[in-house]
Enzyme design. Sequence first.
Site, PDB file in Angstrom:
ATOM      1  N   ARG A  70       0.812  -1.216   0.000  1.00  0.00           N
ATOM      2  CA  ARG A  70       0.000   0.000   0.000  1.00  0.00           C
ATOM      3  C   ARG A  70       0.844   1.263   0.000  1.00  0.00           C
ATOM      4  O   ARG A  70       0.601   2.183  -0.800  1.00  0.00           O
ATOM      5  CB  ARG A  70      -0.931   0.007   1.230  1.00  0.00           C
ATOM      6  N   THR A  71       1.828   1.335   0.881  1.00  0.00           N
ATOM      7  CA  THR A  71       2.597   2.572   1.000  1.00  0.00           C
ATOM      8  C   THR A  71       3.367   2.857  -0.280  1.00  0.00           C
ATOM      9  O   THR A  71       3.323   3.970  -0.818  1.00  0.00           O
ATOM     10  CB  THR A  71       3.568   2.504   2.197  1.00  0.00           C
ATOM     11  N   LYS A 102      27.109  -4.083  -2.039  1.00  0.00           N
ATOM     12  CA  LYS A 102      28.558  -3.916  -2.170  1.00  0.00           C
ATOM     13  C   LYS A 102      29.155  -3.226  -0.950  1.00  0.00           C
ATOM     14  O   LYS A 102      30.354  -2.941  -0.919  1.00  0.00           O
ATOM     15  CB  LYS A 102      28.879  -3.097  -3.429  1.00  0.00           C
ATOM     16  N   ARG A 123      11.676   3.706   2.849  1.00  0.00           N
ATOM     17  CA  ARG A 123      11.267   2.778   3.906  1.00  0.00           C
ATOM     18  C   ARG A 123      12.440   1.856   4.189  1.00  0.00           C
ATOM     19  O   ARG A 123      13.092   1.363   3.268  1.00  0.00           O
ATOM     20  CB  ARG A 123      10.048   1.952   3.501  1.00  0.00           C
ATOM     21  N   HIS A 151       6.078   6.201  11.372  1.00  0.00           N
ATOM     22  CA  HIS A 151       5.433   6.076  10.060  1.00  0.00           C
ATOM     23  C   HIS A 151       4.478   7.264   9.925  1.00  0.00           C
ATOM     24  O   HIS A 151       3.251   7.116   9.937  1.00  0.00           O
ATOM     25  CB  HIS A 151       4.679   4.753   9.969  1.00  0.00           C
TER      26      HIS A 151
END
Length: 335
Positions: A70-71, A102, A123, A151
Amino acid sequence: MGIPWEKPRLEQIAMFEGKDVLSAPEFSKAELDVIMNTANYYEQSLLEKRILKDMEGKVMASLFYEPSTRTRLSFETAMLRLGGSVITVAESLANQTSSTAKGETLHDGITVIDGYADVIVIRSPQKGAADIAALAAKHPIINAGDGAGQHPTQALLDIYTILKEKGTLEGLKVTLLGDLKFGRTVHSLVDFLAIYGCELVLVSPAELRLPAEMTESLRARGVKIEETSNLKNALSTTDVLYVTRIQRERFTDPAVYEKVKYEFIVDEEMISGCKKGMIILHPLPRVNEIAVSVDKYEGARYFEQAHNGLYVRMALLALTTGSVVLARLHCQAVG
């Protein structure tokens, strides 16, 4: 329930340009009002099928180092609806294909990506990752979830949903249920609810209570808080029930997760004596904490809540990049 949405003033819109969106405590009531009103403007724009070009020529970097549906999709859709473009990194840190594999640091990676994009949405499973990104970037950083931290954009769409459904937040009783210890949506939401003078009822397994420092901070701000294990009794006076899932991925001991995952289940019997007009919200995904049969309850609003994320994230992208051009014209033209 309709509310008297106001048109943001030009000086209100301008104060957001270049602003990062990192955590809930950074926002004032006045700023929340601007975000809510701008989100409503974009919602109405889409309902009227306007073609928006506010972000035309701009690029959003979508960096998702933790799974998201969703986000991520709502942010990317928001950018496309505004006429902008999207570049994406979507990988878990355990299965890396980008330069992080890396050994590149987050700071260096963001510094490079900052040269490609006008706004960066990130995120990460790492608490504080968005703060690191903000130190490295010249363009706005929007925190789409950092581990068990914050959030803020989810909490903003939660506020927008409550406003649309209840007409106000002032003085509402909100019951927060589930994983309050690791639930970053709750960690952001409680700060916003405090601004509106909401009364909070906290219901969770003993192992997943809201961190004591948060509870103490809220009480110091004058927030009335009740902690209880009697969910059914709490629902008789609750205006908003906010349910969160027990997050398997936050547990280091699977046995503890198995112990608490079924402790609180919202089903038809549980809500049978709830306060008239109570709405049920959930940041999703749902696992087993809300029975599917509850979907037909007239106050179930978790899917509408997810859709509201589009409008709020459109507002945040346009405001932080100083791109609410059509909104400005609209504000000037409509009396």
